[in-house]
Write a protein that holds these residues in place. Structure first.
Motif, short mmCIF file in Angstrom:
data_model
loop_
_atom_site.label_atom_id
_atom_site.label_comp_id
_atom_site.label_asym_id
_atom_site.label_seq_id
_atom_site.Cartn_x
_atom_site.Cartn_y
_atom_site.Cartn_z
N LYS A 163 0.82 -1.22 0.00
CA LYS A 163 0.00 0.00 0.00
C LYS A 163 0.85 1.27 0.00
O LYS A 163 0.49 2.27 -0.61
CB LYS A 163 -0.91 -0.02 1.24
N MET A 189 -2.02 8.77 2.81
CA MET A 189 -2.34 7.48 3.40
C MET A 189 -1.67 7.25 4.75
O MET A 189 -2.05 6.35 5.50
CB MET A 189 -1.97 6.34 2.45
N THR A 193 -2.74 4.54 7.55
CA THR A 193 -1.90 3.34 7.46
C THR A 193 -0.91 3.22 8.61
O THR A 193 -0.70 2.11 9.12
CB THR A 193 -1.15 3.34 6.11
N ARG A 395 -7.19 7.77 -1.28
CA ARG A 395 -6.94 7.06 -0.02
C ARG A 395 -8.10 6.12 0.31
O ARG A 395 -7.89 4.97 0.73
CB ARG A 395 -6.74 8.06 1.12
N ASP A 399 -7.95 2.18 1.10
CA ASP A 399 -8.41 1.71 2.41
C ASP A 399 -9.54 0.70 2.26
O ASP A 399 -9.59 -0.29 2.99
CB ASP A 399 -8.88 2.90 3.26
N SER A 442 -10.59 4.64 8.46
CA SER A 442 -10.95 5.50 7.34
C SER A 442 -12.39 6.00 7.46
O SER A 442 -12.67 7.18 7.21
CB SER A 442 -10.76 4.73 6.02
#
Length: 473
Positions: A163, A189, A193, A395, A399, A442
């Motif tokens: 990712k 991200m 993340t 993003r 996600d 998210s």
């Protein structure tokens, strides 16, 4: 005369594509290209029946493809980078020093970090799981750690690296299809993340505190490290190359020149540090690096990369965007989105709806690429209309799309993991912590507004100018 698309008319191509996808990908174990072509043909027929001329339908396909061209360029450069970095010993050096961090008392944490490092280096969760992940399964099981726990840790680490890596095809797809700068996308991200990784590592530290008391048989890891030393020049100086790329990212250098610099340095390393010929270095760029060490783990990991290796992803992107182009420019997507937006009335619920839609696409289309491609086109205009920066969409796509693919048994990712790690989806799902924590974060961020970035007035004007230019072409 053109008719306004109704919701029920608009979903016909999607229903047909999903049905063919289920039979082809799940039943026949083939790729997603043909179902997408069937979906495109169905969409063209529906558009023609609704009053569109063939010339208009054909132009909508070309418009869809044009949107994917920036992503295609990056994907090609990624293939060249992987070949150059493997041939130049950069990947070998990163893996060698990554393997040194394994400690018996924190095996689950260590294997997560190792997989993260490897996936960051090569940009592929599948290759990481199929090599380092397989070795980790054997070592962990010999220590008495349950296989589902090990698989969950391997998956979490592999998908973190995939990712966040600028070499990842899904990362480039999400950025390219939303017209977001690659490194802007990666930086955005971080909000979901990095906390996701921290939570996963904390869980693995808690789960693994009672394991590893009897020591660890590190023969496989030691053999891998010795094989790397025997076939590559391992030097910490080679770490300066990925470090330079990171610095360039921090300095906001555009993705294309940053990757080209990485390719040139990797190519030079293969010739002047590893002692390879110009012929072999060029071959690594074109068809990938080739090595026969006698160590299956090393061979499987390093025989890859190059321009040719990216043609599957490139062709899939073009075909998918042909399908998306017809849906978008004939009004089908607008008809579908209009129904969704009756529920997602605010910017907050729009982002949350994107994450859920990506998961639903993973379940219905059985392919993580499609979970990025289709929602990216469905929601792009809605984000712009609500004044949201495209990096919010890119993003949300990762996600909700990239990460959740592992939870669907009939998704290509779920099938791959079962065949590679030997653990069923429902068994490892509770332990793939990063993969379910990040989508939850998210959605929470979306509903609270945290890290949701609005467009500036200058960015709105730039988008308006870009749209006017596109319409006039």
């Amino acid at each position: 005369m053109k008719k306004e698309m109704s919701f029920w008319t608009a979903i016909i191509p999607l229903v047909v594509m999903i049905g063919v996808m289920a039979v082809t990908v799940v039943g026949l174990e083939q790729g997603p290209h043909i179902p997408l072509i069937v979906g495109t043909a169905t969409a063209a027929i529906v558009a023609w029946r609704s009053g569109f001329k063939w010339e208009e339908i054909e132009e909508s396909m070309y418009k869809g493809i044009r949107l994917a061209l920036p992503a295609v360029v990056i994907i090609i450069l990624v293939g060249l980078t992987i070949g150059a970095w493997i041939g130049g010993g950069i990947v070998a050096t990163m893996i060698y020093y990554g393997l040194k961090i394994i400690t018996p008392s924190l095996f689950l944490v260590s294997i997560t970090l190792i997989c993260a490092i490897v996936a960051l280096a090569i940009g592929s969760s599948w290759s990481t799981m199929g090599t380092i992940g397989v070795a980790g399964m054997g070592i962990g099981i010999s220590m008495g750690i349950p296989a589902p726990m090990i698989a969950g840790a391997v998956i979490s680490g592999s998908y973190f690296g995939d990712k966040m890596s600028p070499l990842s095809d899904t990362t480039n797809l999400a950025a390219g299809l939303t017209n977001t700068d690659l490194f802007v996308h990666i930086r955005h991200m971080f909000y979901t993340t990095i906390p996701g990784l921290v939570i996963a590592l904390a869980v693995y530290a808690f789960l693994g505190k009672d394991f590893g008391k009897n020591g660890m048989n590190s023969a496989d890891i030691q053999q891998t490290m010795e094989t790397l030393q025997a076939n590559f020049v391992i030097s910490p100086l080679l770490l300066l190359i990925p470090l330079l790329v990171i610095v360039l990212v921090a300095k906001k250098v555009p993705a294309v020149p940053a990757l080209i610099i990485g390719i040139v340095l990797g190519f030079s390393s293969q010739v002047f540090i590893q002692g390879g010929s110009f012929t072999s270095a060029i071959s690594a760029l074109q068809s990938g690096f080739v090595i026969d060490t006698g160590n299956e783990t090393v061979d499987n990991l390093f025989n890859r990369g190059g321009l040719d290796s990216m043609m599957y992803t490139v062709s899939m992107t073009i075909v998918a965007m042909t399908f998306g182009g017809v849906l978008e420019y004939t009004g089908m997507l607008q008809a579908i989105v209009k129904q969704i937006l009756k529920i997602a009335r605010t910017a907050k619920t729009l982002v949350a709806s994107t994450v859920v839609s990506c998961f639903a696409t993973n379940a219905s289309c059985s392919e993580q690429y499609i979970s990025i491609v289709i929602p990216s086109r469905m929601y792009a205009k809605a984000y712009e209309e609500k004044g949201l920066h495209s990096k919010n969409l890119s993003r949300a796509l990762e996600d909700g799309g990239t990460l959740t693919s592992v939870f669907i048994p009939w998704n290509t990712c779920g099938v791959f993991i079962l065949g590679t790690l030997g653990v069923h989806t429902f068994d490892y799902a509770p332990y793939a912590v990063l993969n379910f924590v990040i989508p939850i974060l998210s959605i929470i961020y979306a509903l609270t507004g945290f890290s949701i970035v609005k467009l500036t007035d200058e960015e709105k004007l730039a988008l308006k100018h870009q749209e006017d230019t596109t319409v006039n072409q």
